[in-house]
Design a protein around this motif. Structure first.
Motif, short mmCIF file in Angstrom:
data_model
loop_
_atom_site.label_atom_id
_atom_site.label_comp_id
_atom_site.label_asym_id
_atom_site.label_seq_id
_atom_site.Cartn_x
_atom_site.Cartn_y
_atom_site.Cartn_z
N LEU A 21 8.29 -5.22 3.92
CA LEU A 21 7.03 -4.49 3.87
C LEU A 21 7.24 -3.13 4.52
CD1 LEU A 21 3.98 -4.31 3.35
CD2 LEU A 21 3.65 -5.35 5.60
N ILE A 22 6.93 -2.08 3.77
CA ILE A 22 7.06 -0.71 4.28
C ILE A 22 5.66 -0.16 4.46
CG2 ILE A 22 7.92 1.61 3.82
CD1 ILE A 22 10.08 0.26 2.06
N LEU A 23 5.34 0.26 5.67
CA LEU A 23 4.05 0.89 5.96
C LEU A 23 4.29 2.39 6.12
CD1 LEU A 23 2.63 -1.62 8.58
CD2 LEU A 23 2.08 -1.47 6.15
N SER A 24 3.88 3.16 5.13
CA SER A 24 4.05 4.61 5.19
C SER A 24 2.82 5.22 5.84
CB SER A 24 4.25 5.20 3.80
OG SER A 24 4.38 6.60 3.88
N SER A 25 3.01 5.83 7.00
CA SER A 25 1.91 6.46 7.71
C SER A 25 1.95 7.98 7.57
CB SER A 25 1.92 6.07 9.19
OG SER A 25 3.13 6.52 9.79
N SER A 26 2.70 8.46 6.60
CA SER A 26 2.79 9.89 6.36
C SER A 26 1.43 10.44 5.97
CB SER A 26 3.79 10.15 5.22
OG SER A 26 3.87 11.52 4.93
N PRO A 27 1.06 11.62 6.49
CA PRO A 27 -0.24 12.19 6.13
C PRO A 27 -0.30 12.70 4.70
CG PRO A 27 0.97 13.69 7.55
CD PRO A 27 1.77 12.41 7.47
N ARG A 28 0.84 12.82 4.03
CA ARG A 28 0.82 13.29 2.64
C ARG A 28 1.95 12.62 1.84
NH1 ARG A 28 3.06 16.73 5.94
NH2 ARG A 28 4.96 17.81 5.42
N ARG A 29 1.63 12.36 0.59
CA ARG A 29 2.65 11.79 -0.30
C ARG A 29 3.74 12.85 -0.55
NH1 ARG A 29 1.13 7.00 -2.62
NH2 ARG A 29 -1.08 6.55 -2.51
N GLY A 30 4.97 12.38 -0.57
CA GLY A 30 6.07 13.28 -0.84
C GLY A 30 6.54 14.06 0.38
N GLY A 31 5.92 13.84 1.54
CA GLY A 31 6.37 14.49 2.77
C GLY A 31 7.68 13.88 3.25
N ASN A 32 8.20 14.41 4.34
CA ASN A 32 9.49 13.92 4.84
C ASN A 32 9.47 12.44 5.18
OD1 ASN A 32 10.61 16.47 4.60
ND2 ASN A 32 10.17 17.04 6.71
N LEU B 134 -0.70 3.99 4.13
CA LEU B 134 -1.84 3.79 5.03
C LEU B 134 -2.95 4.82 4.84
CD1 LEU B 134 -0.13 2.72 8.36
CD2 LEU B 134 -1.24 1.29 6.65
N LYS B 135 -2.62 5.99 4.33
CA LYS B 135 -3.66 6.99 4.12
C LYS B 135 -4.67 6.53 3.07
CE LYS B 135 -4.52 11.81 3.48
NZ LYS B 135 -4.06 13.12 3.21
N ASP B 136 -4.27 5.62 2.19
CA ASP B 136 -5.16 5.10 1.15
C ASP B 136 -6.07 4.00 1.67
OD1 ASP B 136 -3.94 6.82 -0.62
OD2 ASP B 136 -2.63 5.28 -1.47
N LYS B 137 -5.88 3.57 2.90
CA LYS B 137 -6.63 2.45 3.46
C LYS B 137 -7.69 2.95 4.44
CE LYS B 137 -4.03 -0.53 1.40
NZ LYS B 137 -4.54 -1.27 0.27
N CYS C 46 -13.07 -10.63 11.94
CA CYS C 46 -13.62 -9.36 12.41
C CYS C 46 -14.81 -8.98 11.54
CB CYS C 46 -12.56 -8.26 12.33
SG CYS C 46 -13.14 -6.64 12.90
N PRO C 47 -15.93 -8.59 12.16
CA PRO C 47 -17.13 -8.23 11.39
C PRO C 47 -17.05 -6.87 10.71
CG PRO C 47 -17.57 -7.96 13.70
CD PRO C 47 -16.20 -8.57 13.60
N GLN C 48 -16.05 -6.07 11.06
CA GLN C 48 -15.94 -4.75 10.45
C GLN C 48 -15.45 -4.90 9.01
OE1 GLN C 48 -14.89 -1.30 12.58
NE2 GLN C 48 -14.23 -2.51 14.35
N LYS C 49 -16.03 -4.14 8.13
CA LYS C 49 -15.64 -4.19 6.72
C LYS C 49 -14.67 -3.04 6.43
CE LYS C 49 -18.44 -7.57 6.21
NZ LYS C 49 -17.93 -8.77 6.79
N ASP C 50 -13.39 -3.33 6.60
CA ASP C 50 -12.37 -2.35 6.32
C ASP C 50 -11.17 -3.05 5.71
OD1 ASP C 50 -11.19 -3.60 8.50
OD2 ASP C 50 -11.20 -1.85 9.79
N ASP C 51 -10.07 -2.35 5.56
CA ASP C 51 -8.87 -2.90 4.92
C ASP C 51 -7.92 -3.61 5.90
OD1 ASP C 51 -9.55 -2.00 2.33
OD2 ASP C 51 -8.86 0.01 2.83
N ALA C 52 -8.28 -3.66 7.17
CA ALA C 52 -7.39 -4.25 8.17
C ALA C 52 -7.36 -5.74 8.14
CB ALA C 52 -7.79 -3.82 9.57
#
Length: 68
Positions: A6-17, A41-44, A62-68
Motif C-alpha cells: 500500500l502506497i500512501l502518496s501525500s504529495s500536494p500535487r500529482r506529478g510532483g517529486n 491522500l489529497k483526493d480524500k 467514529c461518528p465523523q463522516k470522512d474517508d478515514a
C-alpha cells in the motif's frame, strides 16, 4: 511470495517529486510481482479527531463522516 503493498502518496500535487518517487517505487514493486495499491491522500477527506472518545470508551465507529 508476492506481498500486498500500500502506497500512501501525500504529495500536494500529482506529478510532483514525492508523487513521482511513489510511482517509481510502485513500478519496482509491480516488476517484482507484488500486488500494489496507491492512494492519493489529497483526493480524500480526513477530519481531525475531536476527542469525543466514541471509539475508545464506547467501542463504536467514529461518528465523523470522512474517508478515514
Amino acid at each position: 511470495m508476492a506481498k500486498k503493498v500500500l502506497i500512501l502518496s501525500s504529495s500536494p500535487r500529482r506529478g510532483g517529486n514525492s508523487d513521482t518517487l511513489c510511482d517509481e517505487f510502485m513500478r519496482g514493486a509491480i516488476e517484482s510481482n507484488h500486488e500494489v495499491e496507491k492512494i492519493f491522500l489529497k483526493d480524500k477527506t480526513v477530519h481531525y479527531c475531536t476527542g469525543c472518545s466514541t471509539c475508545s470508551l464506547y467501542l463504536k465507529p467514529c461518528p465523523q463522516k470522512d474517508d478515514a
